[in-house]
Design a protein around this motif. Structure first.
Motif, mmCIF file in Angstrom:
data_model
loop_
_atom_site.group_PDB
_atom_site.id
_atom_site.type_symbol
_atom_site.label_atom_id
_atom_site.label_comp_id
_atom_site.label_asym_id
_atom_site.label_seq_id
_atom_site.Cartn_x
_atom_site.Cartn_y
_atom_site.Cartn_z
ATOM 1 N N TYR A 171 -94.623 17.429 -34.624
ATOM 2 C CA TYR A 171 -94.242 15.817 -33.325
ATOM 3 C C TYR A 171 -94.697 15.237 -32.797
ATOM 4 C CZ TYR A 171 -91.340 20.514 -33.826
ATOM 5 O OH TYR A 171 -90.673 22.017 -34.067
ATOM 6 N N ASN A 172 -95.804 14.741 -34.175
ATOM 7 C CA ASN A 172 -97.271 13.499 -33.420
ATOM 8 C C ASN A 172 -97.408 12.543 -33.833
ATOM 9 O OD1 ASN A 172 -99.918 12.653 -33.238
ATOM 10 N ND2 ASN A 172 -100.965 14.553 -33.013
ATOM 11 N N LYS A 173 -96.643 12.129 -33.369
ATOM 12 C CA LYS A 173 -96.637 10.276 -34.398
ATOM 13 C C LYS A 173 -98.297 9.983 -34.220
ATOM 14 C CE LYS A 173 -92.807 9.037 -31.878
ATOM 15 N NZ LYS A 173 -91.630 8.030 -30.316
ATOM 16 N N ASP A 174 -99.262 9.824 -34.099
ATOM 17 C CA ASP A 174 -100.677 10.117 -34.160
ATOM 18 C C ASP A 174 -100.720 10.558 -35.933
ATOM 19 O OD1 ASP A 174 -100.442 8.409 -32.009
ATOM 20 O OD2 ASP A 174 -101.036 9.684 -31.164
ATOM 21 N N ARG A 175 -100.363 10.976 -36.374
ATOM 22 C CA ARG A 175 -100.509 12.266 -37.645
ATOM 23 C C ARG A 175 -99.726 11.688 -39.124
ATOM 24 N NH1 ARG A 175 -103.950 15.415 -37.473
ATOM 25 N NH2 ARG A 175 -102.844 16.861 -38.955
ATOM 26 N N GLY A 176 -99.664 10.343 -39.832
ATOM 27 C CA GLY A 176 -98.956 10.046 -41.006
ATOM 28 C C GLY A 176 -98.200 11.571 -41.610
ATOM 29 N N PRO A 177 -97.153 10.878 -42.492
ATOM 30 C CA PRO A 177 -96.328 11.308 -43.254
ATOM 31 C C PRO A 177 -96.958 11.935 -43.852
ATOM 32 C CG PRO A 177 -95.998 9.661 -43.882
ATOM 33 C CD PRO A 177 -97.030 9.646 -43.012
ATOM 34 N N ILE A 178 -96.708 13.365 -44.705
ATOM 35 C CA ILE A 178 -97.393 14.340 -45.549
ATOM 36 C C ILE A 178 -96.170 14.539 -47.133
ATOM 37 C CG2 ILE A 178 -98.952 17.097 -45.955
ATOM 38 C CD1 ILE A 178 -98.031 17.092 -43.253
ATOM 39 N N GLN A 179 -96.902 14.731 -47.356
ATOM 40 C CA GLN A 179 -95.696 14.742 -49.360
ATOM 41 C C GLN A 179 -96.695 15.956 -49.856
ATOM 42 O OE1 GLN A 179 -95.035 11.650 -52.217
ATOM 43 N NE2 GLN A 179 -96.447 10.496 -50.481
ATOM 44 N N PHE A 180 -95.399 17.114 -50.024
ATOM 45 C CA PHE A 180 -95.324 18.680 -50.396
ATOM 46 C C PHE A 180 -95.343 18.651 -51.708
ATOM 47 C CE2 PHE A 180 -96.240 19.097 -46.077
ATOM 48 C CZ PHE A 180 -96.969 19.762 -45.458
ATOM 49 N N VAL A 181 -95.938 18.815 -53.050
ATOM 50 C CA VAL A 181 -95.611 19.525 -53.475
ATOM 51 C C VAL A 181 -95.725 21.391 -54.651
ATOM 52 C CG1 VAL A 181 -95.815 18.355 -56.665
ATOM 53 C CG2 VAL A 181 -95.617 16.178 -54.909
ATOM 54 N N ALA A 182 -94.295 21.788 -54.856
ATOM 55 C CA ALA A 182 -94.711 23.316 -55.258
ATOM 56 C C ALA A 182 -94.347 23.468 -56.635
ATOM 57 C CB ALA A 182 -93.829 23.916 -53.700
ATOM 58 N N LEU A 183 -94.714 24.264 -57.272
ATOM 59 C CA LEU A 183 -93.451 24.659 -58.273
ATOM 60 C C LEU A 183 -93.641 26.055 -57.763
ATOM 61 C CD1 LEU A 183 -92.587 24.733 -61.266
ATOM 62 C CD2 LEU A 183 -95.551 25.021 -61.416
ATOM 63 N N ARG A 184 -92.352 26.177 -57.716
ATOM 64 C CA ARG A 184 -92.259 28.321 -57.907
ATOM 65 C C ARG A 184 -91.453 29.153 -58.773
ATOM 66 N NH1 ARG A 184 -87.844 28.017 -53.272
ATOM 67 N NH2 ARG A 184 -86.936 26.427 -55.518
ATOM 68 N N PHE A 185 -92.295 30.292 -59.323
ATOM 69 C CA PHE A 185 -92.344 31.263 -60.348
ATOM 70 C C PHE A 185 -91.618 32.775 -59.919
ATOM 71 C CE2 PHE A 185 -93.157 34.778 -62.883
ATOM 72 C CZ PHE A 185 -92.682 34.196 -63.497
ATOM 73 N N HIS A 186 -90.248 32.836 -60.012
ATOM 74 C CA HIS A 186 -89.248 33.714 -59.895
ATOM 75 C C HIS A 186 -88.439 34.622 -60.638
ATOM 76 C CE1 HIS A 186 -86.508 36.251 -56.775
ATOM 77 N NE2 HIS A 186 -86.135 35.816 -57.854
ATOM 78 N N ALA A 187 -88.577 35.784 -60.524
ATOM 79 C CA ALA A 187 -88.393 36.955 -61.769
ATOM 80 C C ALA A 187 -88.156 37.762 -60.817
ATOM 81 C CB ALA A 187 -89.646 37.685 -61.846
ATOM 82 N N GLN A 188 -86.860 38.631 -61.648
ATOM 83 C CA GLN A 188 -85.991 39.291 -61.023
ATOM 84 C C GLN A 188 -85.736 40.354 -62.051
ATOM 85 O OE1 GLN A 188 -83.736 37.938 -57.982
ATOM 86 N NE2 GLN A 188 -81.921 39.340 -58.335
ATOM 87 N N PHE A 189 -85.248 41.397 -61.969
ATOM 88 C CA PHE A 189 -85.073 42.493 -63.101
ATOM 89 C C PHE A 189 -84.108 43.633 -62.154
ATOM 90 C CE2 PHE A 189 -89.430 41.232 -63.951
ATOM 91 C CZ PHE A 189 -89.458 41.131 -65.240
#
Length: 421
Positions: free
Chosen positions: A403-421
């Motif tokens: 909520y702070n205009k004095d801090r620039g935008p952030i780009q988040f990059v994620a790689l998610r691995f999901h396994a289900q049995f």
């Protein structure tokens, strides 16, 4: 003890791949399931004129989280079910899961424990009664997550397979009762009749804001949730669901106005805590499904924001909208993708508290120049052929973090691995 998490993981994989359920004469005796999710997340360096105690760190960062869950369901009698669900989690969130209201990884907690730890997530008894004319009653007692039963959404509810952001996986302004890991103890009931459902719960809140321990003095501390759901079928056979949620939390919370008017250097919400304080909130949630090709969803939520955030995240108003596309459209029937936007804000007294340099348990940048948090998230989920594994690249773009205009935008990059049995 250090070997316990790895033993748990080995046993989970062994049993889940060897014996999913034991049956006799087609009557299921028990069900054993397992899932594992790992999220690797990164953001580049971004602009920040200054940083406070609870800021998202502006330097380049990487973080890895891991969760592993074993579900055992044992039918006891007609309509009766016992659920036993230990969980293992490890790793960490970026900046120790601080600096944002809509934090970018729903699989992390604010614990700061990088080593894998095994704990009890759910242990409950469930009884279902079926009546005539498409009516039923479900009663649950024990340890569970409120999000298991409330605010469900076809396209945006599970960070293990759908959107990762906290303000997309559920109502951002729903300060739902939970310990630091997201679970509570209580009772829950759901009455279903035709296309309507009414559900309610009474559950325990943590003894301190974002605390690991739950309080069981229900006169002084409790959470009440009520939700009404309506399913709709349209003339073209498309379907939709709309849900209205209301909640009230009672706990020894601090008060933002008191903290703002009584301080020496910076306001401290902890010093104003007093039994009997409440937080009220509402949320509306809807989704729409077109055949098996695409769907839409949206949420809006609000809480009064007078007393401090106690359990979930520091958001007092939130709205989100998104779309889900099924891979059948491009001849990849097991793939799917999502795109969503969200915006989060604080109440007036909460804004003032932050501007004066106050800290909550998630956000606090010092002398804050307030601005609403705006989030865009997109992901694509690849099904790996002939396995139960999926791989999901995920991208999030956050404007006015914390909520702070004095801090620039952030780009988040994620790689998610999901396994289900």
């Amino acid at each position: 003890m250090k070997k316990l998490p790895f033993l748990f993981l080995f046993m989970s994989v062994f049993f889940s791949t060897k014996t999913i359920s034991q049956t006799t004469d087609s009557i299921q005796k028990y069900s054993l399931k397992f899932q594992m999710t790992s999220v690797y997340q990164w953001h580049p360096e971004f602009k920040a004129d200054y940083s406070g105690t609870n800021s998202m760190l502006s330097k380049e960062q990487r973080a890895l989280s891991l969760t592993s869950t074993l579900f055992l369901d044992v039918p006891l009698w007609k309509g009766g079910l016992f659920t036993f669900n230990p969980e293992m989690s490890g790793g960490e969130g970026l900046s120790s899961a601080k600096g944002l209201g809509g934090f970018p990884n729903g699989e992390t907690f604010r614990i700061g424990e990088a080593k894998p730890v095994v704990y009890m997530a759910r242990m409950l008894l469930q009884q279902k009664f079926k009546f005539k004319n498409n009516q039923s009653l479900q009663i649950v007692a024990g340890k569970f997550g409120l999000a298991d039963y409330f605010d469900g959404n076809t396209y945006s509810h599970d960070p293990r397979t759908q959107f990762l952001n906290w303000s997309l996986m559920t109502h951002g302004a729903w300060d739902y009762a939970a310990n630091t890991r997201g679970y509570t103890d209580g009772i829950y009931a759901n009455y279903q009749f035709d296309t309507w459902q009414v559900r309610a719960s009474l559950s325990a809140l943590p003894t301190n804001a974002n605390g690991p321990n739950l309080g069981f003095s229900f006169k002084k501390s409790n959470a009440v949730n009520l939700e009404v759901e309506k399913k709709i079928t349209f003339k073209n056979n498309d379907s939709g669901t709309i849900k209205l949620l209301g909640y009230k939390n009672l706990a020894g919370m601090g008060n933002y106005n008191l903290a703002n008017s009584n301080y020496i250097i910076t306001p401290n919400i902890v010093s104003t805590r007093q039994d009997g304080r409440t937080k009220y909130g509402i949320g509306i949630n809807a989704d729409y499904s077109h055949s098996d090709t695409w769907g839409l969803f949206g949420r809006m939520s609000y809480n009064d924001g007078k007393n401090e955030t106690w359990a979930f995240t520091e958001i007092d108003q939130s709205a989100s909208l998104g779309i889900n596309l099924k891979g059948k459209i491009w001849n990849r029937s097991d793939d799917f993708a999502g795109l969503a936007i969200a915006t989060n804000g604080l109440s007036a007294s909460h804004q003032t508290y932050q501007k004066l340099g106050g800290n909550g348990f998630m956000i606090g940048d010092g002398n804050l120049n307030y601005g609403t948090e705006k989030i865009v998230e997109a992901f694509y989920s690849f099904a790996i052929p002939h396995t139960s594994f999926t791989l999901s690249p995920d991208y999030q773009f956050v404007v006015n973090p914390g909520y702070n205009k004095d801090r620039g935008p952030i780009q988040f990059v994620a790689l998610r691995f999901h396994a289900q049995f």
